[in-house]
Design an enzyme around this catalytic site. Structure first.
Site, PDB file in Angstrom:
ATOM      1  CD  GLU A  51     -17.347   5.061 -80.314  1.00  0.00           C
ATOM      2  OE1 GLU A  51     -18.484   4.549 -80.293  1.00  0.00           O
ATOM      3  OE2 GLU A  51     -16.316   4.432 -80.636  1.00  0.00           O
ATOM      4  CG  HIS A  87     -17.265  -1.342 -86.641  1.00  0.00           C
ATOM      5  ND1 HIS A  87     -17.248  -0.036 -86.201  1.00  0.00           N
ATOM      6  CD2 HIS A  87     -16.679  -2.083 -85.668  1.00  0.00           C
ATOM      7  CE1 HIS A  87     -16.687   0.014 -85.001  1.00  0.00           C
ATOM      8  NE2 HIS A  87     -16.331  -1.216 -84.656  1.00  0.00           N
TER       9      HIS A  87
END
Length: 525
Positions: A384, A465
């Site tokens: 990303e 995460h």
């Protein structure tokens, strides 16, 4: 008093969830307000106001269930004309949850006063774990990417009772609509602060990769106001990790949470930190809460009770609460599998510099694009376009990647001497395959783009995460019901088996919660 959708959205847009609560209950000093504020028993209690907790609150409220949501952090206002949060460029006490020294990738250690800030960084053995601490949970501090995992990895990770077709048809779209997720518009993509996004796409294309837009929960109208200098600069100068106080993010405080409060069946109490959970002889759950001031002083403790307990405190804190409750005997029937199956979602960051190319005077934080590599490296990898705030004015290009690692897992354990739960067995080797994959991609991009040089991102092993510990299909059923303890539910990232399957996990967490709550409400538990 009926609360209409327009009023809900207006209050949410101004960041006044407390005002919405007063509109539903009556103002301070009213009998209804006093009665509500003094109550300690509720039919349902939700710990945490992140992606899972907010979904639970809304669906319980709409089902007419008397519900309390407790959140350890503050409610942060939207302030279109002033800065609310600290940042890499202006460190404040509001940034970290009770730390004395800052700890963040590319940020020099800086003394700060311990306070209930928006980001907890826990220095676990072998891994720093970061998680949000505020009303809205991780939605305040994440970078808005809202993507679903590819089908092949979803099916590899989850039990057969969770069908990908059902999620693709129903639950993922439902969450996207609620959050207002959309791809970056062309005019924003073409603007100066997103020069780095366009270069990232060019760099990946030069290396033979196909990039594609990623859905985001940033509010593009606020971004446009920043570009027009009609709002304080925040997202367009790389701020995101510690919040965007001008409303540039569509956090849960602008979607699920105001809708939950508007039902009239849900109360929200910020600065209520859960310290322990157990069960009373009458069968009700007991939740001991420490009440805090905005400066971090302890006002006292309160015991709440409930018949249904939804633990959605985020992976780190859900494991802390439940593993401690099991091993201390407060909830002795909790399964042995609890605390196992932790993973870091394969999080990695790499950076490159191309000094002779203009990257923009600043680098905006919303992520525009991604590229998926299913077979090229050790592990499948979603790359990303990213920005590290410390680099936002430099000719640097940052890639954040999440890799599909189905093997490396850790365990949360309780230490009776310290009375603390910690990640007991994580090592650098468990992140090695993810790190190799990210570096191999970076090397490929550098080789394909003349004049590009590698940049070392100096940081401790890190994940934003954290996933697992209360794994769905192992510790819980497919609706988050904890095996062996009736009335106890888990609805957060700890359900995910250590890895989101090549995606940022927020969409999957909320979708799992939506599906679970539909089943729980329809079956009355």
């Amino acid at each position: 008093m009926p609360i209409h959708r327009r009023e809900v959205l207006g209050l949410a847009g101004r960041g006044t969830l407390a005002g919405l609560g007063a509109a539903v209950l009556g103002g301070a000093g009213s009998r209804a307000f006093a009665a509500a504020a003094s109550r300690t028993h509720f039919r349902a209690l939700v710990i945490g106001s992140g992606f899972g907790g907010s979904v639970a609150a809304l669906r319980l409220g709409r089902a007419g269930v008397d519900t309390l949501v407790v959140e350890r952090g503050r409610e942060w206002p939207v302030a279109p004309r002033r800065h609310v949060f600290g940042s890499m460029n202006g460190v404040t006490d509001t940034m970290f949850w009770f730390r004395r020294t800052t700890r963040w990738p590319a940020l020099l250690p800086t003394p700060v006063r311990p306070a209930p800030g928006v980001m907890e960084v826990s220095e676990e053995r072998g891994l720093d774990i970061a998680c949000g601490a505020g009303v809205g949970g991780g939605s305040i501090v994440y970078t808005g990417v809202t993507v679903a995992p590819p089908r092949r990895y979803f099916e590899r990770l989850y039990p057969s009772g969770l069908r990908y077709e059902e999620f693709a048809r129903t639950w993922f779209p439902k969450v996207r609509r609620m959050l207002g997720a959309s791809a970056m518009p062309g005019d924003v993509y073409r603007s100066m602060p997103f020069t780095h996004s366009r270069l990232w796409d060019q760099h990946l294309a030069g290396a033979g990769a196909r990039t594609f837009p990623l859905d985001s929960t940033f509010d593009w109208d606020v971004i446009r106001r920043e570009l027009a200098h009609a709002a304080p600069l925040s997202a367009t100068v790389g701020e995101s990790d510690f919040g965007c106080g001008n409303g540039a993010k569509r956090s849960l405080t602008r979607s699920y949470l105001p809708a939950a409060l508007a039902t009239g069946n849900v109360q929200l109490r910020p600065l209520h930190e859960v310290r322990s959970i157990g069960r009373r002889p009458d069968g009700r759950f007991s939740v001991e809460v420490r009440r805090l001031t905005t400066g971090g002083a302890v006002l006292g403790t309160t015991e709440f009770t409930c018949g249904m307990l939804f633990v959605a405190a985020g992976t780190l804190n859900t494991n802390r609460l439940l593993v401690a409750a099991r091993d201390r005997g407060d909830l002795a029937d909790l399964p042995e599998s609890l605390g196992t199956g932790f993973g870091d979602n394969g999080d990695q960051a790499t950076a490159r510099s191309q000094p002779l190319r203009f990257h923009g005077g600043s680098q905006g934080s919303p992520c525009a694009s991604g590229a998926f590599f299913p077979d090229e490296f050790d592990l499948p990898l979603l790359a990303e376009s990213w920005v590290l705030p410390a680099y936002h004015a430099l000719p640097a290009s940052v890639t954040f990647s999440v890799t599909v690692d189905t093997d490396n897992r850790g365990t949360f354990r309780y230490d009776p001497r310290s009375r603390r739960v910690s990640l007991a067995d994580w090592t650098a080797g468990k992140s090695a395959a993810a790190a190799r994959s990210a570096l191999e991609l970076s090397d490929r991009v550098i080789a394909a783009n003349p004049g590009m040089l590698p940049v070392t991102v100096k940081t401790h092993p890190f994940t934003g995460h954290p996933l697992g510990g209360c794994v769905i299909g192992s510790t819980t059923d497919v609706a988050g019901r904890v095996h062996g303890v009736r009335g106890l539910y888990v609805l957060d990232g700890s359900l995910i088996p250590g890895n989101a399957g090549g995606a940022n996990p927020s969409l999957t967490i909320a979708a799992l919660a939506e599906r679970a709550m539909a089943e729980i409400v329809s079956m009355a538990g």
